[in-house]
Design an enzyme around this catalytic site. Structure first.
Site, PDB file in Angstrom:
ATOM      1  N   LYS A  83      89.554  -1.888  39.993  1.00 53.87           N
ATOM      2  CA  LYS A  83      90.436  -2.511  39.360  1.00 53.87           C
ATOM      3  C   LYS A  83      90.183  -2.562  37.693  1.00 53.87           C
ATOM      4  O   LYS A  83      89.045  -2.965  37.472  1.00 53.87           O
ATOM      5  CB  LYS A  83      90.675  -3.880  39.763  1.00 53.87           C
ATOM      6  CG  LYS A  83      91.818  -4.475  39.459  1.00 53.87           C
ATOM      7  CD  LYS A  83      92.104  -5.966  40.105  1.00 53.87           C
ATOM      8  CE  LYS A  83      93.260  -6.610  39.943  1.00 53.87           C
ATOM      9  NZ  LYS A  83      93.418  -7.987  40.456  1.00 53.87           N
ATOM     10  N   SER A 158      97.533  -8.807  42.660  1.00 55.04           N
ATOM     11  CA  SER A 158      97.862  -7.863  41.467  1.00 55.04           C
ATOM     12  C   SER A 158      96.981  -6.666  41.738  1.00 55.04           C
ATOM     13  O   SER A 158      96.886  -5.712  40.945  1.00 55.04           O
ATOM     14  CB  SER A 158      97.078  -8.610  40.201  1.00 55.04           C
ATOM     15  OG  SER A 158      95.752  -8.912  40.586  1.00 55.04           O
ATOM     16  N   SER A 182      95.032 -11.889  45.020  1.00 48.85           N
ATOM     17  CA  SER A 182      95.403 -10.769  44.654  1.00 48.85           C
ATOM     18  C   SER A 182      94.550  -9.640  45.384  1.00 48.85           C
ATOM     19  O   SER A 182      94.713  -8.506  44.997  1.00 48.85           O
ATOM     20  CB  SER A 182      94.869 -10.569  43.177  1.00 48.85           C
ATOM     21  OG  SER A 182      95.979 -11.561  42.472  1.00 48.85           O
TER      22      SER A 182
END
Length: 457
Positions: A83, A158, A182
């Site tokens: 990420k 996210s 997330s």
């Protein structure tokens, strides 16, 4: 825990390297080929380090040829997506924000460094809602990621890029971060296993801070075994993070029981509570049916399943958004065009600060910074931030009491299936409400996992 689901990819890769059936270069080529083929529609990655991945795979093959099995480390040949709010040396790290476009850290986040030391190959940086603020990955400053199962729907957020990359088989496993759900929510939307460890189990060093008392580094895989393997590698105390746990790290994978060794009632004696408030108004019928079906299956395996009420459940959502926004307003003050971030030309300091942030930060990030600054202001601190901390204590207390009676608490990961792209982008309150299932457990932050995501079963 039960080892279920598809054959673990990490183990398969290791066995193929040890037997000589396949080379690391061949494995890498296969994954990169699929990534290039699917990326135009999925858009999981902000940056793909394909040339570097190929070089690392070739170097691994050379070491295997000269050193033999000793060169096959625990994660040798395993392609990992990271990420983009986790720092990676000599690779862009933007946090999904235009304000950090082009930023390349001089170091790896601790979780990334430990993966590399175990032999993993970082294939690239995955897309996310800007600085982790969002639930759909539509809030990225660069692109909108789609759900590999249906490209008209969101992958969640996210960490939507990390979840979709594993789901689309663009990489073997991936790292994400979880502040209010997330990792767990996009894992559910994309049909993969997502694991949010207990706060402090994994070092936050190198993770771009959103809400420091809530942020956790987590991981995605196609099986429980893969996520257990990754957690064993990235977990543990880190002198660079004073909040990291000093407890010993077990070999989580070895604690999983293979299916062929299980008894007919492997969950005998286990007490499971299904949170009553997660099956009521606002939750889609299909989600409720799935949870009840899972509960019935758990009973067949020998456990005692009961509904449990948590009266403070609904308080977690407003408390979370006050606390997270307040911490964000402090953490994101560093992105001012001087310490971090792209700088505009300006005649005075105020214009430089304001212009750099106005041009570099997205709408959702600006809104949460303003919300947090308001909640922390002198006239409203007691009414909002202090009260939210008191509510956090009440929520934590209710979870502790429930976990004295039950071994596990179960809830859906989200009140609905994956949304259509654009469906909730203009309705922030509806989008925030979609986080209610996962926010409650991070707000309480009990010693052990408070809520078992349905994906783990």
């Amino acid at each position: 825990m039960l080892a279920t689901g598809p054959a673990p990819s990490i183990l398969s890769i290791r066995e193929s390297l040890l037997s000589g059936e396949r080379t690391a270069a061949e494995i890498t080529t296969d994954y990169l080929s699929r990534l290039r083929r699917t990326e135009p529609s999925v858009r999981s990655f902000i940056h793909v380090a394909d040339a570097a991945a190929e070089r690392e795979a070739e170097e691994l093959d050379r070491r295997i040829a000269t050193e033999g099995q000793d060169a096959v480390e625990p994660l040798a040949g395993v392609l990992v997506g990271v990420k983009d709010n986790l720092c990676t040396a000599n690779m862009p790290s933007t946090g999904g924000s235009r304000i950090l476009d082009g930023y390349r850290p001089a170091y790896d986040a601790t979780a990334v460094r430990r993966l590399r030391e175990a032999g993993a190959i970082v294939v690239g940086k995955t897309n996310l809602d800007e600085f982790g603020m969002g639930s759909t990955t539509e809030g990225s400053g660069f692109q909108v990621t789609t759900n590999p199962w249906d490209d008209s729907r969101v992958p969640g957020g996210s960490s939507g890029g990390s979840a979709s990359a594993v789901s689309a088989r663009q990489c073997v496993v991936s790292l994400g971060s979880d502040t209010g759900g997330s990792v767990r929510q996009p894992a559910s939307f994309c049909g993969v296993v997502g694991l949010k460890p207990t706060y402090g189990r994994v070092s936050r060093f190198g993770l771009m801070a959103y809400a420091s008392s809530l942020d956790v580094v987590g991981c995605f895989g196609s099986s429980v075994v893969d996520t257990a393997t990754i957690l064993s590698v990235i977990a543990g105390h880190d002198k660079m993070d004073s909040t990291s746990s000093s407890h010993d790290v077990p070999d989580y994978k070895s604690e999983l029981t293979p299916l062929d060794l299980l008894e007919s009632k492997p969950l005998n004696g286990m007490r499971i509570g299904v949170i009553q408030e997660t099956l009521g108004e606002g939750v889609e019928t299909g989600v409720i049916s799935s949870i009840k079906g899972a509960a019935s299956h758990l009973e067949q395996l020998g456990s005692v399943v009961e509904e449990v009420s948590l009266p403070s459940f609904s308080l977690g959502l407003p408390a979370y958004y006050i606390l997270a926004s307040s911490e964000a307003s402090s953490n994101l003050s560093r992105y001012d065009g001087i310490r971090y971030g792209r700088q505009i030309s300006a005649d005075d300091l105020n214009e430089l600060y304001g212009g750099s942030r106005a041009n570099g930060l997205g709408h959702e990030v600006k809104m949460r910074i303003l919300m947090g600054t308001y909640a922390l202001s002198a006239g409203y601190y007691d009414a909002y931030y202090k009260r939210a901390q008191q509510v956090r204590t009440l929520v934590k207390k209710s979870f502790r009491e429930a976990l004295e009676r039950y071994d596990i608490l179960v809830s859906p990961a989200a009140p609905s299936a994956a949304y259509k792209i654009g469906e909730k982008i203009n309705d922030p309150l509806a989008m925030y409400a979609g986080d209610i299932m996962t926010i409650i457990s991070v707000t309480s932050d009990v010693k052990r996992s408070a809520v078992a995501d349905l994906k783990e079963w």
